[in-house]
Design an enzyme around this catalytic site. Sequence first.
Site, short mmCIF file in Angstrom:
data_model
loop_
_atom_site.label_atom_id
_atom_site.label_comp_id
_atom_site.label_asym_id
_atom_site.label_seq_id
_atom_site.Cartn_x
_atom_site.Cartn_y
_atom_site.Cartn_z
N THR A 201 0.81 -1.22 0.00
CA THR A 201 0.00 0.00 0.00
C THR A 201 0.84 1.27 0.00
O THR A 201 0.28 2.36 -0.11
CB THR A 201 -0.93 0.02 1.22
OG1 THR A 201 -0.18 -0.25 2.40
CG2 THR A 201 -2.02 -1.03 1.07
N GLY A 202 2.15 1.17 0.14
CA GLY A 202 3.00 2.35 0.01
C GLY A 202 3.58 2.87 1.30
O GLY A 202 3.89 4.06 1.40
N THR A 204 6.57 2.07 2.79
CA THR A 204 7.98 2.42 2.58
C THR A 204 8.11 3.59 1.62
O THR A 204 8.98 4.46 1.80
CB THR A 204 8.74 1.19 2.03
OG1 THR A 204 8.54 0.08 2.89
CG2 THR A 204 10.22 1.49 1.92
N GLU A 420 -19.17 -23.11 -15.59
CA GLU A 420 -19.08 -21.65 -15.50
C GLU A 420 -20.43 -20.99 -15.75
O GLU A 420 -20.74 -19.94 -15.16
CB GLU A 420 -18.03 -21.13 -16.49
CG GLU A 420 -16.63 -21.69 -16.28
CD GLU A 420 -16.13 -21.49 -14.87
OE1 GLU A 420 -16.44 -20.46 -14.24
OE2 GLU A 420 -15.42 -22.38 -14.37
N HIS A 423 -22.28 -20.89 -12.46
CA HIS A 423 -21.83 -19.78 -11.61
C HIS A 423 -22.43 -18.46 -12.08
O HIS A 423 -22.93 -17.66 -11.28
CB HIS A 423 -20.29 -19.67 -11.66
CG HIS A 423 -19.57 -20.69 -10.85
ND1 HIS A 423 -19.81 -20.90 -9.52
CD2 HIS A 423 -18.59 -21.57 -11.20
CE1 HIS A 423 -19.01 -21.86 -9.06
NE2 HIS A 423 -18.25 -22.28 -10.07
N ASP A 497 -14.70 -24.41 -4.58
CA ASP A 497 -15.99 -23.76 -4.34
C ASP A 497 -16.60 -24.25 -3.03
O ASP A 497 -17.11 -23.47 -2.23
CB ASP A 497 -16.95 -24.06 -5.50
CG ASP A 497 -16.44 -23.50 -6.82
OD1 ASP A 497 -15.67 -22.53 -6.78
OD2 ASP A 497 -16.82 -24.03 -7.89
#
Length: 654
Positions: A201-202, A204, A420, A423, A497
Site C-alpha cells: 500500500t505504500g 515504505t 461456469e 456460476h 468452491d
Amino acid sequence: MSDMAKNLILWLVIAVVLMSVFQSFGTNSSKASGQVDYTTFVRQIGQDQIKEVRFNDREITVTKRDNASYVTYLPVANDPKLLDDLINANVAVAGTPPEEPSLLASIFISWFPMLLLIGVWIFFMRQMQGGGGKGAMSFGKSKARMMSEDQIKTTFADVAGCDEAKEDVKELVDYLRDPSRFQKLGGKIPTGVLMVGPPGTGKTLLAKAIAGEAKVPFFTISGSDFVEMFVGVGASRVRDMFEQAKKAAPCIIFIDEIDAVGRQRGAGVGGGHDEREQTLNQMLVEMDGFEGNEGIIVIAATNRPDVLDPALLRPGRFDRQVVVGLPDVRGREQILKVHMRKVPLDGDVNPSLIARGTPGFSGADLANLVNEAALFAARGNKRTVSMVEFELAKDKIMMGAERKSMVMSEEQKESTAYHEAGHAIIGRLVPDHDPVYKVSIIPRGRALGVTMYLPEQDRVSHSREFLESMISSLYGGRLAEELIYGVDKVSTGASNDIERATDIARKMVTQWGFSEKLGPLLYAEDEGEVFLGRSVTQSKHMSDDTAKLIDTEVRTLIDRNYQRARQILVDNMDIMHAMKDALMKYETIDAGQIDDLMERKAEIRAPKGWVDDEDTMKPSGKEAPETELAPDEPIGDGIDALTKEDDTDTKPQA
C-alpha cells in the site's frame, strides 16, 4: 576489502623497490671490458702476459701488462694449482673483501620479519573491527544507512491514493523545517510514527517521500538487521544507531518491518530472556527512557500491528499510528496516473475506467498492472500502450495467465462451459450479488475456467443477504454439472468452491452472529499462534452440544442456499444451454453478451474483433486431442476469480 587489497599491493611494490635499491648498494660498478675463456687465461699466464688478477668467488678480473683487462670464471669451485702458477709467474694476486650491506639494508633486513608480522596483525585487526562496518568485530555497530539529500528523489508528488496518511506525515516535515512554529504553543512533535497497512500500500514509499521532503539526515534500517547470531548484538546496534542519530539531530530513523524485533514479550515456549526481547527492551528505552532524544523522529512500518508489544505502541514511543489502507476508486485512479507517467499511452486509455475495474488492488498491484500492460504492448511491437493491453493485463492478474499449451477435449470444454454457466446464471439472479463481469473457459492459472465478478463499488462490510448469495453462486458450477450429467458424473472441479462456501457459512454462524439459534456470540476457537505472543494452551470455548449445534446450523445454511441455487438453474435451463453454446463458440463472453443471454435473445452480440466465419468457428465434428489431467485438476473454479475485495477470509467490519 578492495581498498585494503589496494593498500597491501602498494606496500608490496614499495618493498620490492626498496630491496632492489638496497641490493645495489656496495656493488662494484667497475667492470672489465670483456670476457675471456679460462683456457686462454691459463695460456697467457705461461706467456707472462698477466700483470694482476683479482678473485671474487669464482669470478676472476684479469689485468694484462699492457693494462688491458677482462673477466674469466673458474670452471670448478677450486683450482689449487692456479695460485702456484700465478705466484711463479710474478703475478700480483688480490682478493675482494666480502660485501657488507649498507646501514639501511641491514636495518631493513633485520626488521623485515617483525614489520611483516605487525603489518599482518594490523590488517586482520582492521578487518575484524570493521574496516567499513563489515568485519567480525563490528557486529555491535549499527547497520543503519544514512542517506543524504541528493540520494532520495522521491517526494509527496510521487505518493498517491493515501491522502489522509500524507496529511499526517506532512506535519513531521513541517516540524523539521520550522520547529519554533509548534514549540511556541507548547506542542511536541510525535516521537514515533507507526505506519500500518496491508502489503503493497505504500508504507515504505511514504517514508522515502518524507526523507525527500524533509531535507534532513535519514537513517534507514530493516528490523531483521538487528538480529545476529551473537547474544546482545541487537541491543548494541540499537544503542549505536541512536548515538549516531543524536549526532545528526534533527533527523529521521526509518525501521522497516519492525515486527521482526517488536513482537510481544513473553511469547513462545523458550522463556522470555532471548535475544529479540533484549533488542526490544533497548529500543523501548532509547525511544522514551531516562535520557531524551530530542529531534529524533522514529518512523516504523509493519503489516502486522497485532503482534507488536503494547509498550511499543504507547504514547511517548509510537504516539501516532498512520493507517495506509487499500486505495478507493479515486485513489486507484491517482495511483494509475502516477505510474502511467513513465509509459507512452494511447489516446483511448481511461484511468478512471481501469480504477473502477480493479477493486481491492493495492498500489503495488496497480504498478504491476501498468507494467504488465507495457509488456503486452512490447510483445506486440506497439509504440504505445492502449486500453486493449490494460484489459489483457487486468485479466492476467485477476484471473491468471492463459495456459495456451493445454488442449482439452470437446467433452471437457463442454463440462467446463456448463460449470461456469452455472456460476454466472446464479450470480446474476440472486439478490445483492456482485455483477458478473466475464466468463471464460480458457484455462487460466490452476483453473480450467473462470467466472469473474466485479463489484460496482468498494465494499467495506458484507450483509447476510450478500453472503448467502455468494454461497449459492459458489455451488452453481457443481449443480450445473449435476443437472446435466447426473450425480455420478459430477467432477472434482468444485472442490475449492465447496471449501469457500463452507468457510463462509461457518464464519456466519460462529463469528458474525447470523444464526438465530446460536445468537450473536463468538464461538470460534482461539487459533492464535504461540510464537505470536498467544497462549500456549488452548482453552475450550464451547460445550460438545454447542459444537454439534454449530455443525447443524452450518449444514442448514448450506442446504438452504444449495436448494435455492438448484431451483434457479432448473427454472433457467434454457439460458444455461445457450450460455454453454456461446462459451463453446467464443470461449470468453463479457457482460454485454451475458445480458443478451439472460434476456433470452435469439442472437447475442459477438466479442470485439470477432469475425464469424468458418475459419474462426471451432470444429464440432472433430475432437481435439485429449490431454491427460490430474485427478483433482479443478474444472471451472469460479471462486478463484473473485476479486480481492470479495475475499471472505477478511472479516467484515461493523
